[in-house]
Write an enzyme that holds these catalytic residues in place. Structure first.
Site, PDB file in Angstrom:
ATOM      1  N   CYS A  80     -25.394  -3.500 -10.725  1.00  8.07           N
ATOM      2  CA  CYS A  80     -25.226  -4.821 -10.118  1.00  8.07           C
ATOM      3  C   CYS A  80     -25.278  -5.902 -11.192  1.00  8.07           C
ATOM      4  O   CYS A  80     -26.113  -5.861 -12.073  1.00  8.07           O
ATOM      5  CB  CYS A  80     -26.355  -5.105  -9.134  1.00  8.07           C
ATOM      6  SG  CYS A  80     -26.303  -4.076  -7.671  1.00  8.07           S
ATOM      7  N   GLN A 284     -12.465   4.902   0.056  1.00 10.75           N
ATOM      8  CA  GLN A 284     -13.069   3.588  -0.187  1.00 10.75           C
ATOM      9  C   GLN A 284     -14.588   3.679  -0.053  1.00 10.75           C
ATOM     10  O   GLN A 284     -15.079   4.275   0.895  1.00 10.75           O
ATOM     11  CB  GLN A 284     -12.526   2.583   0.821  1.00 10.75           C
ATOM     12  CG  GLN A 284     -11.036   2.342   0.691  1.00 10.75           C
ATOM     13  CD  GLN A 284     -10.683   1.468  -0.492  1.00 10.75           C
ATOM     14  OE1 GLN A 284     -11.565   0.934  -1.160  1.00 10.75           O
ATOM     15  NE2 GLN A 284      -9.411   1.328  -0.757  1.00 10.75           N
ATOM     16  N   ASP A 383      -0.913  -2.847  -3.220  1.00  7.38           N
ATOM     17  CA  ASP A 383      -2.359  -2.832  -3.478  1.00  7.38           C
ATOM     18  C   ASP A 383      -2.575  -2.229  -4.860  1.00  7.38           C
ATOM     19  O   ASP A 383      -3.099  -1.129  -5.005  1.00  7.38           O
ATOM     20  CB  ASP A 383      -3.062  -1.996  -2.385  1.00  7.38           C
ATOM     21  CG  ASP A 383      -4.575  -2.000  -2.523  1.00  7.38           C
ATOM     22  OD1 ASP A 383      -5.103  -2.766  -3.358  1.00  7.38           O
ATOM     23  OD2 ASP A 383      -5.242  -1.236  -1.800  1.00  7.38           O
ATOM     24  N   CYS A 410      -7.223  -6.622  -6.268  1.00  8.61           N
ATOM     25  CA  CYS A 410      -8.629  -6.508  -6.673  1.00  8.61           C
ATOM     26  C   CYS A 410      -8.879  -7.348  -7.916  1.00  8.61           C
ATOM     27  O   CYS A 410      -9.924  -7.244  -8.541  1.00  8.61           O
ATOM     28  CB  CYS A 410      -9.005  -5.042  -6.898  1.00  8.61           C
ATOM     29  SG  CYS A 410      -7.935  -4.191  -8.050  1.00  8.61           S
TER      30      CYS A 410
HETATM   31  N1  SAH Z   1      -4.423   1.299  -0.964  1.00  7.49           N
HETATM   32  C1  SAH Z   1      -5.028   2.445  -1.589  1.00  7.49           C
HETATM   33  C2  SAH Z   1      -5.818   2.136  -2.842  1.00  7.49           C
HETATM   34  C3  SAH Z   1      -5.067   1.449  -3.884  1.00  7.49           C
HETATM   35  S1  SAH Z   1      -5.914   1.434  -5.426  1.00  7.49           S
HETATM   36  C4  SAH Z   1      -5.934   3.142  -0.626  1.00  7.49           C
HETATM   37  O1  SAH Z   1      -6.274   2.567   0.382  1.00  7.49           O
HETATM   38  O2  SAH Z   1      -6.330   4.259  -0.854  1.00  7.49           O
HETATM   39  C5  SAH Z   1      -4.536   1.438  -6.510  1.00  7.49           C
HETATM   40  C6  SAH Z   1      -3.776   2.748  -6.528  1.00  7.49           C
HETATM   41  O3  SAH Z   1      -2.642   2.577  -7.382  1.00  7.49           O
HETATM   42  C7  SAH Z   1      -4.540   3.916  -7.088  1.00  7.49           C
HETATM   43  O4  SAH Z   1      -4.538   4.941  -6.143  1.00  7.49           O
HETATM   44  C8  SAH Z   1      -3.756   4.320  -8.357  1.00  7.49           C
HETATM   45  O5  SAH Z   1      -3.758   5.700  -8.571  1.00  7.49           O
HETATM   46  C9  SAH Z   1      -2.396   3.807  -8.043  1.00  7.49           C
HETATM   47  N2  SAH Z   1      -1.499   3.483  -9.181  1.00  7.49           N
HETATM   48  C10 SAH Z   1      -1.821   3.020 -10.400  1.00  7.49           C
HETATM   49  N3  SAH Z   1      -0.703   2.728 -11.113  1.00  7.49           N
HETATM   50  C11 SAH Z   1       0.348   3.015 -10.313  1.00  7.49           C
HETATM   51  C12 SAH Z   1       1.764   2.907 -10.479  1.00  7.49           C
HETATM   52  N4  SAH Z   1       2.295   2.453 -11.605  1.00  7.49           N
HETATM   53  N5  SAH Z   1       2.555   3.273  -9.444  1.00  7.49           N
HETATM   54  C13 SAH Z   1       2.019   3.729  -8.283  1.00  7.49           C
HETATM   55  N6  SAH Z   1       0.681   3.850  -8.080  1.00  7.49           N
HETATM   56  C14 SAH Z   1      -0.147   3.501  -9.079  1.00  7.49           C
END
Ligand code: SAH
Length: 454
Positions: A80, A284, A383, A410
């Site tokens: 933290c 998550q 995302d 994020c």
């Molecule tokens: N929405 C997802 C979490 C997203 S976190 C869920 O709910 O589970 C971001 C994700 O992007 C990760 O899983 C990571 O592996 C993926 N990632 C990273 N770079 C990427 C790229 N260039 N193309 C596609 N996915 C990618």
């Protein structure tokens, strides 16, 4: 100013590591253990051209945002960063961070009028459904479980992290006693000897199901049946396994799992979507806030049932499945093959037939699909990880001309950058909402709705 000089400064900002930031004559100081609003006396330590690091000597006037850290090891533990700051002040700070990034980096005008109140936690403690405790020996040779001190591999004994579930200390005590009784040694990083490296604990918040996985530097756990017997006294115990990791590595989990009890997974729900979670699968860590975040993304997408949706960076398809209930078709793209295997399994588990998942980079899969198959989308959801979207990906998104883009982020800084690209290319920010997934930590999530300009 030179090393060890003492000065007085007011803290006006904080970085993600939780260090306070103060400005003096145009020079920026980073000072650990301070809080926004503190007036402090500090001693210069390391100095660069435009910024430097100083140590806190004393707080002259404490900030009204200050609070007494609840956790006894808050300062030593790396987990933290914001325990000295009241929770409502953290939310304000995070909201401001989003606003500033969108204004300064994104060039968005009237951000205040677009922003909806940040989604804070009702209970900002014990919100994590997953914990990984390293096991080691203390100075007296006693087995301890705890946390690595910030940026080190020194274990601080602490079995009851206040972010974790109440069952954690009980489970760790069972594992420790078992190891003592059967003389099983914890792993020693320096000599690469000993057996038990980490204990992974996960809990389904909706189902109450608990998983325990011992990561071991070996093939077998001696007297495993005795451990099972003890662990099965914990209510909710559903899955017990060992994970083999015999590598000299910082990576916690190995690839091989041996199931000792149960089917190899626990079950949980996000909204009305069901998930099977195995020791290795991504899920998550804050399920309560995740549900709020995805509900916001769903609301922003404004689906009626006829839409084609692309969910880029879809992970295990959490958002995709959430959206699929309200869309005609959802396509997901994700770089990690195992995550896509989970996404497909979760789609089957929920009986969903209107999803399709692609393994690959969003910036490669999307242009390829667009050029070969002229794919289109009514809504695109992204995302991405902290570095944001690749430009090639943004370029193709714009070519596809979706009515709406829902950006789940994020990292406010890269959100600002990508929003700039999209607004320059004909989109307009309509709604923005922060969501706090990590109380007492520095990160914040944001959902932004961009709509095609008429
Ligand atoms: N929405 C997802 C979490 C997203 S976190 C869920 O709910 O589970 C971001 C994700 O992007 C990760 O899983 C990571 O592996 C993926 N990632 C990273 N770079 C990427 C790229 N260039 N193309 C596609 N996915 C990618």
């Amino acid at each position: 100013m030179k090393k060890n000089d003492v000065f007085t400064v007011t803290i006006t900002d904080m970085d993600e590591e939780g260090a306070g930031i103060g400005k003096l004559d145009g020079y920026t100081w980073f000072i650990k253990d301070t809080v926004i609003g503190d007036e402090v006396e500090a001693g210069a330590m390391k100095m660069k051209k435009t910024y430097g690091f100083a140590r806190l000597i004393r707080v002259i006037t404490p900030s009204s945002a200050r609070t007494e850290p609840k956790c006894p090891v808050a300062r030593q533990c790396g987990g933290c960063q914001f325990q000295a700051m009241a929770y409502d002040k953290q939310l304000l700070f995070k909201e401001n961070k989003i606003k500033n990034a969108l204004q300064r980096i994104g060039g968005v005008k009237n951000v205040e009028t677009l922003m909806e109140p940040i989604l804070g936690m009702e209970h900002p403690w014990r919100y994590r459904n997953k914990a990984q405790f390293p096991i080691g020996l203390d100075k007296n040779g006693k087995i301890v479980a705890g946390f690595y001190a910030g940026h080190t591999h020194c274990i601080i004994p602490q079995e009851d992290c206040l972010l974790g579930v109440e069952e954690n200390p009980k489970i760790l005590e069972i594992v420790r006693k078992f190891m003592e009784e059967y003389r099983i040694r914890p792993y020693d990083e320096d000599t690469h000897t000993g057996l038990v490296r980490h204990v992974l604990i996960r809990k389904g918040f909706h189902t109450g199901e608990i998983m325990v996985c011992l990561v071991i530097n070996g093939k077998k756990l001696p007297a495993a049946e005795k451990l099972l017997e003890a662990l099965l006294t914990v209510p909710g115990m559903t899955s017990i396994s060992i994970n083999r990791n015999q590598e000299k590595t910082n990576v916690i989990m190995g690839q091989e799992i041996v199931h000792l009890y149960g089917n190899g997974y626990i079950t949980d729900w996000i909204g009305d979507v069901k998930y099977q979670i195995s020791p290795l699968s991504f899920y998550q860590v804050n399920p309560v806030q995740t549900e709020k975040l995805y509900a916001t993304a769903l609301e922003y997408a404004g689906l009626t049932g006829n839409e084609v949706v692309w969910d880029l960076y879809c992970g295990i398809g959490t958002i995709s499945l959430f959206l699929a209930k309200k869309a005609k078709m959802v396509y997901g793209v994700e770089i990690v093959p195992q995550a896509i295997a989970d996404a497909n399994a979760n789609a089957r588990l929920n009986g969903m037939e209107n999803t399709e998942f692609f393994v690959g980079k969003a910036e490669e899969v999307l242009p390829e699909q667009f050029e070969k198959h002229q794919i289109y989308a009514d809504v695109i959801v992204v995302d991405p990880p902290r570095k944001g979207c690749d430009e090639k990906c943004l370029e193709t998104m714009v070519k596809m001309q979706p009515e709406k883009i829902v950006y789940v982020s994020c990292n406010p800084a890269t959100l600002g950058r990508d929003v700039k690209y999209l607004t320059d290319a004909g989109y307009e920010v309509k709604r923005v909402r922060g969501c706090d997934m990590f109380a007492w930590g520095g990160h914040v999530e944001t959902v932004a709705l961009l709509v095609k300009k008429r």
